[in-house]
Write an enzyme that holds these catalytic residues in place. Structure first.
Site, PDB file in Angstrom:
ATOM      1  N   LYS A  26     -45.250  -5.677 -59.180  1.00 54.95           N
ATOM      2  CA  LYS A  26     -45.477  -7.205 -59.538  1.00 54.95           C
ATOM      3  C   LYS A  26     -45.256  -7.358 -60.964  1.00 54.95           C
ATOM      4  CE  LYS A  26     -49.631  -8.613 -58.495  1.00 54.95           C
ATOM      5  NZ  LYS A  26     -51.167  -8.870 -58.251  1.00 54.95           N
ATOM      6  N   SER A  60     -60.085 -15.591 -55.188  1.00 53.06           N
ATOM      7  CA  SER A  60     -59.848 -14.997 -56.320  1.00 53.06           C
ATOM      8  C   SER A  60     -60.984 -15.100 -57.352  1.00 53.06           C
ATOM      9  CB  SER A  60     -58.825 -15.436 -56.676  1.00 53.06           C
ATOM     10  OG  SER A  60     -58.494 -15.191 -58.221  1.00 53.06           O
ATOM     11  N   TYR A 111     -53.372 -21.477 -60.441  1.00 49.47           N
ATOM     12  CA  TYR A 111     -53.503 -20.572 -59.506  1.00 49.47           C
ATOM     13  C   TYR A 111     -55.046 -20.613 -58.872  1.00 49.47           C
ATOM     14  CZ  TYR A 111     -54.639 -15.849 -57.690  1.00 49.47           C
ATOM     15  OH  TYR A 111     -54.609 -14.709 -57.002  1.00 49.47           O
TER      16      TYR A 111
HETATM   17  N1  LIG Z   1     -54.309  -8.173 -57.437  1.00 47.61           N
HETATM   18  C1  LIG Z   1     -55.248  -8.846 -57.843  1.00 47.61           C
HETATM   19  O1  LIG Z   1     -55.838  -8.625 -59.105  1.00 47.61           O
HETATM   20  C2  LIG Z   1     -55.898 -10.195 -57.134  1.00 47.61           C
HETATM   21  C3  LIG Z   1     -56.930 -10.788 -57.499  1.00 47.61           C
HETATM   22  C4  LIG Z   1     -57.566 -11.850 -57.014  1.00 47.61           C
HETATM   23  C5  LIG Z   1     -56.888 -12.270 -55.877  1.00 47.61           C
HETATM   24  N2  LIG Z   1     -55.825 -11.819 -55.490  1.00 47.61           N
HETATM   25  C6  LIG Z   1     -54.995 -12.367 -54.170  1.00 47.61           C
HETATM   26  O2  LIG Z   1     -54.940 -11.224 -53.139  1.00 47.61           O
HETATM   27  C7  LIG Z   1     -53.865 -11.511 -52.501  1.00 47.61           C
HETATM   28  C8  LIG Z   1     -52.884 -10.391 -52.662  1.00 47.61           C
HETATM   29  O3  LIG Z   1     -52.369 -10.156 -54.108  1.00 47.61           O
HETATM   30  P1  LIG Z   1     -51.379  -8.948 -54.675  1.00 47.61           P
HETATM   31  O4  LIG Z   1     -52.238  -8.452 -55.785  1.00 47.61           O
HETATM   32  O5  LIG Z   1     -51.366  -8.049 -53.392  1.00 47.61           O
HETATM   33  O6  LIG Z   1     -50.094  -9.606 -54.701  1.00 47.61           O
HETATM   34  P2  LIG Z   1     -48.463  -9.449 -54.299  1.00 47.61           P
HETATM   35  O7  LIG Z   1     -47.664 -10.595 -55.240  1.00 47.61           O
HETATM   36  O8  LIG Z   1     -48.083  -7.964 -54.603  1.00 47.61           O
HETATM   37  O9  LIG Z   1     -48.498  -9.876 -52.894  1.00 47.61           O
HETATM   38  C9  LIG Z   1     -48.253 -11.019 -52.341  1.00 47.61           C
HETATM   39  C10 LIG Z   1     -47.426 -10.963 -51.181  1.00 47.61           C
HETATM   40  O10 LIG Z   1     -47.092 -12.297 -50.506  1.00 47.61           O
HETATM   41  C11 LIG Z   1     -45.903 -12.479 -50.248  1.00 47.61           C
HETATM   42  N3  LIG Z   1     -45.506 -13.878 -50.494  1.00 47.61           N
HETATM   43  C12 LIG Z   1     -45.772 -14.553 -51.589  1.00 47.61           C
HETATM   44  N4  LIG Z   1     -45.415 -16.162 -50.995  1.00 47.61           N
HETATM   45  C13 LIG Z   1     -45.058 -15.868 -49.512  1.00 47.61           C
HETATM   46  C14 LIG Z   1     -44.557 -16.843 -48.532  1.00 47.61           C
HETATM   47  N5  LIG Z   1     -44.550 -18.181 -49.205  1.00 47.61           N
HETATM   48  N6  LIG Z   1     -44.509 -16.439 -47.427  1.00 47.61           N
HETATM   49  C15 LIG Z   1     -44.766 -15.254 -47.208  1.00 47.61           C
HETATM   50  N7  LIG Z   1     -44.876 -14.198 -47.953  1.00 47.61           N
HETATM   51  C16 LIG Z   1     -45.039 -14.661 -49.270  1.00 47.61           C
HETATM   52  C17 LIG Z   1     -45.112 -11.904 -51.405  1.00 47.61           C
HETATM   53  O11 LIG Z   1     -43.818 -11.399 -50.956  1.00 47.61           O
HETATM   54  C18 LIG Z   1     -45.952 -10.424 -51.647  1.00 47.61           C
HETATM   55  O12 LIG Z   1     -45.647  -9.436 -50.888  1.00 47.61           O
HETATM   56  C19 LIG Z   1     -52.972 -12.868 -53.041  1.00 47.61           C
HETATM   57  O13 LIG Z   1     -53.439 -13.913 -52.287  1.00 47.61           O
HETATM   58  C20 LIG Z   1     -53.795 -12.973 -54.329  1.00 47.61           C
HETATM   59  O14 LIG Z   1     -53.833 -14.179 -54.753  1.00 47.61           O
HETATM   60  C21 LIG Z   1     -55.160 -10.378 -56.046  1.00 47.61           C
END
Ligand SMILES: NC(=O)c1ccc[n+]([C@@H]2O[C@H](COP(=O)([O-])OP(=O)(O)OC[C@H]3O[C@@H](n4cnc5c(N)ncnc54)[C@H](O)[C@@H]3O)[C@@H](O)[C@H]2O)c1
Length: 306
Positions: free
Chosen positions: A176, A114, A137
């Protein structure tokens, strides 16, 4: 080809899972504990779903043999300050996914890092600059990058690609809540006929990136020749006033923003990715600018009845 997508019930994971199974015609298994994801993101999904926590290993056998792992699962709400929980899920969970790869002979792991690792660091943000994450985070993602680097050094036959996503927006982020993008929050306010609320005076800049470009970065990572950590963004930051302009244009409205004082002591003034490494190592080139991305997103939301 068969891929495992952790966090596949979430925003980015679900978009990726559909592209892998649709465009790439691959077999896809999702591993998710549904803590922030939602089954409705997966309507029409043809693959398998393993419901478990990434920190367990009961899922190792169920996942079986895969060609690559895309690791998206994490605690993604940046306002969660429980350090133990954040580090345990994000770092120990990642370590367990790497152990799965090692034990089952997976040679490629692509994982979500991230822009949170940079905090309020200098722009454009470069992968090798000194990291100053402002919350646990961002810190957990910086430690994941360290774990990945050491793991790749110890296992030269494996390729680990970390993608430092910037501010991602797009379809399937609807579950979310407060952690969904500003595009989504502002869209909902404007659709309800309200003035979109942003911090005074809307001039803070973000490197917003459409989820379709993030999916593309993940696909390109399948061809990366060596382990690396690279930024995934547009490289062209825009401010929040521009976001509202683009939403007005896409929605056919003309609603002025309502400015309010920032209640937080800390708020990033600007994020901007340096994309030179992403271009050189992944041949990544963003295809969606803010205006086109928001127009496509609004179209998708209207289609889904949102
Ligand atoms: N959306 C953004 O702008 C953004 C920016 C930077 C990084 N990220 C990274 O991208 C990835 C996806 O993010 P997103 O926006 O899709 O978030 P999201 O919260 O929609 O998806 C995360 C998923 O992980 C699952 N999860 C969480 N903890 C878990 C566990 N212990 N075991 C199994 N499943 C688990 C959740 O149920 C969810 O489906 C993450 O790693 C996040 O840190 C996202």
């Amino acid at each position: 080809m068969k891929y495992l997508v952790t966090g596949g019930a979430g925003f980015i994971g679900a978009n990726l899972a559909f592209t892998l199974s649709g465009e790439r015609k691959a077999k896809v298994a999702i591993l998710d504990n549904f803590s922030s994801g939602n089954f409705k993101n997966l309507h029409g999904f043809q693959g398998d779903i393993i419901t478990d926590d990434i920190r367990n290993d009961a899922w190792f056998d169920k996942a079986g043999t895969v060609d690559a792992v895309f690791h998206e699962a994490a605690i993604t709400d940046t306002t969660i300050h429980d350090q133990n929980k954040m580090m345990d899920v994000n770092v120990e969970g990642f370590r367990n996914v790497l152990r799965f790869a090692l034990e089952t002979g997976v040679k490629r792991v692509v994982y979500a890092s991230s822009a949170g690792v940079y905090g309020n660091g200098a722009c454009p943000m470069k992968e090798d600059q000194f990291l100053t994450p402002e919350n646990v985070y961002g810190f957990s993602k910086a430690i994941m990058d360290n774990v990945a680097r050491e793991f790749a050094e110890a296992h030269k036959d494996m390729t680990l690609v970390g993608l430092r996503y910037f501010n991602v927006y797009g379809p399937r982020e609807y579950y979310k809540g407060a952690a969904a993008s500003m595009m989504y929050q502002l869209y909902l306010q404007m659709k309800a006929g309200k003035r979109p609320r942003i911090f005074k005076f809307g001039e803070q800049m973000r490197d917003f990136v459409y989820v379709k470009d993030i999916v593309r970065a993940n696909l390109n990572a399948l061809d990366a020749e060596k382990s690396c950590v690279v930024n995934a963004a547009t490289g062209a930051p825009e401010n929040f006033n521009k976001v509202i302009d683009c939403l007005n244009k896409a929605m056919g409205t003309d609603i002025a923003p309502e400015y309010f004082d920032n209640p937080y002591g800390f708020f990033q003034l600007k994020t901007q990715a340096d994309l030179r490494h992403a271009k050189a190592l992944l041949n990544y080139r963003p295809e969606w600018n803010l205006e086109n991305g928001i127009a496509d997103y609004v179209k998708e939301m209207k289609k889904s009845g949102i």
